[in-house]
Write a protein that holds these residues in place. Structure first.
Motif, PDB file in Angstrom:
ATOM      1  N   UNK A 173      78.864  61.216  52.274  1.00  0.00           N
ATOM      2  CA  UNK A 173      78.603  61.178  50.845  1.00  0.00           C
ATOM      3  C   UNK A 173      78.159  59.784  50.397  1.00  0.00           C
ATOM      4  N   UNK A 174      77.255  59.694  49.437  1.00  0.00           N
ATOM      5  CA  UNK A 174      76.973  58.396  48.820  1.00  0.00           C
ATOM      6  C   UNK A 174      78.228  57.864  48.124  1.00  0.00           C
ATOM      7  N   UNK A 175      78.350  56.550  48.061  1.00  0.00           N
ATOM      8  CA  UNK A 175      79.476  55.907  47.380  1.00  0.00           C
ATOM      9  C   UNK A 175      78.927  54.869  46.418  1.00  0.00           C
ATOM     10  N   UNK A 176      79.480  54.824  45.215  1.00  0.00           N
ATOM     11  CA  UNK A 176      79.099  53.857  44.191  1.00  0.00           C
ATOM     12  C   UNK A 176      80.347  53.151  43.681  1.00  0.00           C
ATOM     13  N   UNK A 177      80.289  51.818  43.629  1.00  0.00           N
ATOM     14  CA  UNK A 177      81.341  51.020  43.001  1.00  0.00           C
ATOM     15  C   UNK A 177      80.681  50.169  41.927  1.00  0.00           C
ATOM     16  N   UNK A 178      80.855  50.510  40.646  1.00  0.00           N
ATOM     17  CA  UNK A 178      80.163  49.786  39.568  1.00  0.00           C
ATOM     18  C   UNK A 178      80.855  48.501  39.128  1.00  0.00           C
ATOM     19  N   UNK A 179      81.961  48.146  39.772  1.00  0.00           N
ATOM     20  CA  UNK A 179      82.615  46.844  39.556  1.00  0.00           C
ATOM     21  C   UNK A 179      82.967  46.307  40.928  1.00  0.00           C
TER      22      UNK A 179
ATOM     23  N   UNK B 196      82.188  49.313  49.068  1.00  0.00           N
ATOM     24  CA  UNK B 196      80.838  49.688  49.506  1.00  0.00           C
ATOM     25  C   UNK B 196      80.652  49.380  50.987  1.00  0.00           C
ATOM     26  N   UNK B 197      81.094  48.210  51.413  1.00  0.00           N
ATOM     27  CA  UNK B 197      80.930  47.811  52.813  1.00  0.00           C
ATOM     28  C   UNK B 197      81.787  48.682  53.727  1.00  0.00           C
ATOM     29  N   UNK B 198      83.027  48.957  53.322  1.00  0.00           N
ATOM     30  CA  UNK B 198      83.876  49.840  54.139  1.00  0.00           C
ATOM     31  C   UNK B 198      83.241  51.218  54.279  1.00  0.00           C
ATOM     32  N   UNK B 199      82.718  51.757  53.170  1.00  0.00           N
ATOM     33  CA  UNK B 199      82.090  53.079  53.232  1.00  0.00           C
ATOM     34  C   UNK B 199      80.901  53.076  54.184  1.00  0.00           C
ATOM     35  N   UNK B 200      80.085  52.032  54.121  1.00  0.00           N
ATOM     36  CA  UNK B 200      78.917  51.947  55.007  1.00  0.00           C
ATOM     37  C   UNK B 200      79.344  51.828  56.466  1.00  0.00           C
ATOM     38  N   UNK B 201      80.394  51.034  56.729  1.00  0.00           N
ATOM     39  CA  UNK B 201      80.881  50.887  58.098  1.00  0.00           C
ATOM     40  C   UNK B 201      81.406  52.215  58.643  1.00  0.00           C
TER      41      UNK B 201
ATOM     42  N   UNK C  83      73.097  58.441  56.975  1.00  0.00           N
ATOM     43  CA  UNK C  83      72.041  59.248  56.362  1.00  0.00           C
ATOM     44  C   UNK C  83      71.930  58.997  54.864  1.00  0.00           C
ATOM     45  N   UNK C  84      72.775  58.109  54.327  1.00  0.00           N
ATOM     46  CA  UNK C  84      72.771  57.875  52.891  1.00  0.00           C
ATOM     47  C   UNK C  84      72.922  56.383  52.621  1.00  0.00           C
ATOM     48  N   UNK C  85      72.865  56.017  51.338  1.00  0.00           N
ATOM     49  CA  UNK C  85      72.980  54.612  50.940  1.00  0.00           C
ATOM     50  C   UNK C  85      74.250  54.409  50.124  1.00  0.00           C
TER      51      UNK C  85
ATOM     52  N   UNK D  43      78.639  47.737  33.324  1.00  0.00           N
ATOM     53  CA  UNK D  43      78.821  49.168  33.558  1.00  0.00           C
ATOM     54  C   UNK D  43      78.097  50.013  32.524  1.00  0.00           C
ATOM     55  N   UNK D  44      77.886  49.463  31.331  1.00  0.00           N
ATOM     56  CA  UNK D  44      77.163  50.212  30.300  1.00  0.00           C
ATOM     57  C   UNK D  44      75.714  50.471  30.701  1.00  0.00           C
ATOM     58  N   UNK D  45      75.171  49.635  31.608  1.00  0.00           N
ATOM     59  CA  UNK D  45      73.783  49.810  32.054  1.00  0.00           C
ATOM     60  C   UNK D  45      73.692  50.405  33.458  1.00  0.00           C
ATOM     61  N   UNK D  46      74.812  50.872  33.979  1.00  0.00           N
ATOM     62  CA  UNK D  46      74.837  51.474  35.318  1.00  0.00           C
ATOM     63  C   UNK D  46      73.887  52.664  35.389  1.00  0.00           C
ATOM     64  N   UNK D  47      73.134  52.736  36.486  1.00  0.00           N
ATOM     65  CA  UNK D  47      72.199  53.838  36.698  1.00  0.00           C
ATOM     66  C   UNK D  47      72.708  54.762  37.800  1.00  0.00           C
ATOM     67  N   UNK D  48      72.406  56.030  37.662  1.00  0.00           N
ATOM     68  CA  UNK D  48      72.768  56.993  38.696  1.00  0.00           C
ATOM     69  C   UNK D  48      71.940  56.715  39.953  1.00  0.00           C
ATOM     70  N   UNK D  49      72.581  56.546  41.123  1.00  0.00           N
ATOM     71  CA  UNK D  49      71.804  56.351  42.351  1.00  0.00           C
ATOM     72  C   UNK D  49      70.978  57.591  42.673  1.00  0.00           C
ATOM     73  N   UNK D  50      69.867  57.388  43.339  1.00  0.00           N
ATOM     74  CA  UNK D  50      69.072  58.517  43.786  1.00  0.00           C
ATOM     75  C   UNK D  50      69.794  59.303  44.858  1.00  0.00           C
ATOM     76  N   UNK D  51      69.347  60.513  45.097  1.00  0.00           N
ATOM     77  CA  UNK D  51      69.943  61.326  46.143  1.00  0.00           C
ATOM     78  C   UNK D  51      71.024  62.243  45.613  1.00  0.00           C
ATOM     79  N   UNK D  52      71.781  62.864  46.505  1.00  0.00           N
ATOM     80  CA  UNK D  52      72.788  63.842  46.104  1.00  0.00           C
ATOM     81  C   UNK D  52      73.992  63.185  45.454  1.00  0.00           C
ATOM     82  N   UNK D  53      74.793  63.969  44.727  1.00  0.00           N
ATOM     83  CA  UNK D  53      76.026  63.418  44.151  1.00  0.00           C
ATOM     84  C   UNK D  53      76.973  62.942  45.245  1.00  0.00           C
ATOM     85  N   UNK D  54      77.836  62.011  44.857  1.00  0.00           N
ATOM     86  CA  UNK D  54      78.781  61.466  45.828  1.00  0.00           C
ATOM     87  C   UNK D  54      80.085  61.072  45.168  1.00  0.00           C
ATOM     88  N   UNK D  55      80.598  59.922  45.573  1.00  0.00           N
ATOM     89  CA  UNK D  55      81.895  59.442  45.109  1.00  0.00           C
ATOM     90  C   UNK D  55      81.730  58.106  44.402  1.00  0.00           C
ATOM     91  N   UNK D  56      82.391  57.957  43.274  1.00  0.00           N
ATOM     92  CA  UNK D  56      82.581  56.656  42.634  1.00  0.00           C
ATOM     93  C   UNK D  56      83.999  56.212  42.931  1.00  0.00           C
TER      94      UNK D  56
END
Length: 370
Positions: free
Chosen positions: A187-193, A200-205, A244-246, A280-293
Motif C-alpha cells: 500500500x502507498x503510505x503518506x505522512x503529512x507531518x 515513510x522510510x520504514x514503509x519503503x524499507x 511497486x508503489x511510492x 497540512x492545509x495544502x496537502x495533496x492526495x498522492x497519485x495512484x491507489x488509496x493507501x495508509x496515512x
C-alpha cells in the motif's frame, strides 16, 4: 558456537509486544508474548537473524544458562563454574548488569560484582564499566538466569539515519505501528507531518525487503566462536526487491523535508520516496491507489499549550476527509481529546505504548468514505 537451541528474548517497546510476536512468527519462529518482550527458541544463527531482520525488537538477549543461588557465596561458586569461555573472549572487556526479584540475594550491585569477579578470575577477561559486551543476570525466586546482550546499540539505531527532528518517532515503534495498521508493503503510505521521515522510510524499507540491520554492527560479532563467513553469507542472502508503489512525506518545515530526503538517500530508498514542503492545509492526495496515512502530530506534552492543537487536529481531519477518500488514517497521540478533535470516524484505540516518558496510542479509522 554450539547450535543447540536455547531461549532468545526479544525486548519490545512496552505496549508493542503483540505486533513484535506477529513479526517473529512471520519470520518463522514460534513466539510467546511476555511482559516487555517476546521469547523464541533457536541457536546462534537465529540470534544473528533476529538482530538483522526484526524491525520491532529493541534488542536481542541470548539466555545461555541458569543456576540456583541462595546467597552470595553460592552465587560466586556457581558463577565460577559457568562455561564463560564458550561465549566470551578473554581479550575483550565485559560488564555485568544484575536485577533481583523475590530472592534471598537482594543486592543487585553485590551480585553483579561477584559475577564480574568470577569472569575476570576464571576467564581472564577485563571488567570495564563502558564495555560493549554486557552480561545480564536476572535473579528471580533464587534462580539466576544468565543472558548476553547480543545487540549492542539499540536496534532502533538502524545505522543510516544521521539527521533527526524534534521528538522523533523511533524506527522500531514506527515499524510496529505500520504493522498494527495492516501494512504489508503493497500500500502507498503518506505522512503529512513527516519530521525526519521515519514512517515513510520504514514503509519503503519494508516494501523493498531491506533488512533493518543491514547498515550496522552487533555485539555478537565479538563473541567467542563467531563465524564471520557464515554471517556474511546470511546477510548476502537477503535480496531486496523494488517496491511497486511510492511513499510520501510532507512537512511545513523545509529543514525537516531536507533531512528526510537525506535520510532516505542514506537508507537506499530515495528512488521510492518523495518529500514535499507544505503545511497540512495544502496537502495533496498522492497519485495512484488509496493507501495508509500515518502521522505523529504535535501533542500537549511536546509543545506546551494545547489550545491551538485542537484547531490543528480539526484542520487535519478536514483535509483527510476532503482529499483522501478510500484511504485509512492512523494517528499516534498521547491525547484522546486531540484524536477526537479530528472529527474522523475513529475505532477504539490500540494499547498504551511507552514513548519517551509519555503514553501514546494508535488511533485508526476504517476506509474513509468518498
Amino acid at each position: 558456537m554450539s547450535e543447540d537451541p536455547f531461549e532468545i528474548y526479544l525486548v519490545a517497546t512496552p505496549g508493542l509486544e503483540a505486533p513484535l510476536a506477529a513479526e517473529a512468527r512471520d519470520l518463522g519462529w514460534q513466539a510467546t508474548v511476555q511482559p516487555g518482550g517476546v521469547t523464541i527458541r533457536g541457536g546462534w544463527t537465529d540470534v544473528w537473524r533476529a538482530n538483522l531482520m526484526l524491525r520491532g525488537a529493541t534488542r536481542v538477549l541470548a539466555r545461555i544458562g541458569s543456576f540456583r543461588a541462595m546467597h552470595l557465596a553460592q552465587l560466586d561458586k556457581r558463577a565460577r563454574r559457568f562455561p564463560w569461555a564458550h561465549v566470551l573472549r578473554p581479550d575483550l572487556p565485559v560488564k555485568v548488569e544484575a536485577t533481583c526479584r523475590a530472592s534471598r540475594i537482594y543486592h543487585a550491585g553485590a551480585a553483579a560484582q561477584r559475577i564480574e569477579r568470577a569472569i575476570a578470575e576464571e576467564l581472564g577477561a577485563p571488567i570495564a564499566a563502558d564495555a560493549a559486551m554486557v552480561v545480564k543476570a536476572r535473579i528471580e525466586d533464587d534462580l539466576v538466569t544468565i543472558s548476553l546482550d547480543t545487540t549492542g546499540r539499540s536496534l532502533h539505531k538502524r545505522g543510516h539515519k544521521q539527521a533527526v527532528a524534534k521528538a522523533p518517532m523511533r524506527e522500531t515503534m514506527a515499524a510496529m505501528f505500520l504493522r498494527e495498521m495492516g501494512f504489508d508493503g503493497s500500500q502507498p503510505v503518506l505522512d503529512p507531518m513527516c519530521g525526519s521521515g521515519t514512517f515513510v522510510i520504514e514503509a519503503a524499507e519494508i516494501a523493498a525487503g531491506l533488512a533493518p540491520g543491514r547498515s550496522r554492527g552487533f555485539a555478537f560479532e565479538s563473541l567467542a566462536g563467531f563465524d564471520p563467513q557464515a554471517w556474511d553469507a546470511l546477510r548476502g542472502s537477503i535480496l531486496p526487491r523494488p517496491p511497486a508503489t511510492c511513499f510520501t512525506g510532507s512537512d511545513r518545515d523545509a529543514g525537516a523535508v531536507r533531512m528526510s530526503g537525506q535520510n532516505a538517500q542514506r537508507a537506499g530508498v530515495a528512488d521510492w520516496t518523495r518529500f514535499d514542503c507544505c503545511p497540512i492545509a495544502e496537502m495533496q492526495r498522492p497519485g495512484g491507489p488509496p493507501g495508509l496515512v500515518i502521522v505523529n502530530p504535535p501533542y500537549g506534552a511536546r509543545v506546551g499549550n494545547k489550545g491551538p492543537l485542537f484547531g490543528l487536529h480539526a484542520a487535519m481531519g478536514e483535509a483527510f476527509r476532503s482529499r483522501l477518500a478510500g484511504w485509512r488514517i492512523g494517528i499516534v497521540t498521547s491525547e484522546a481529546g486531540l484524536a477526537k478533535a479530528t472529527g474522523l470516524p475513529l475505532m477504539p484505540p490500540g494499547p498504551i505504548v511507552a514513548h519517551g516518558g509519555l503514553k501514546v496510542r494508535l488511533w485508526q479509522t476504517g476506509t474513509l468514505p468518498g
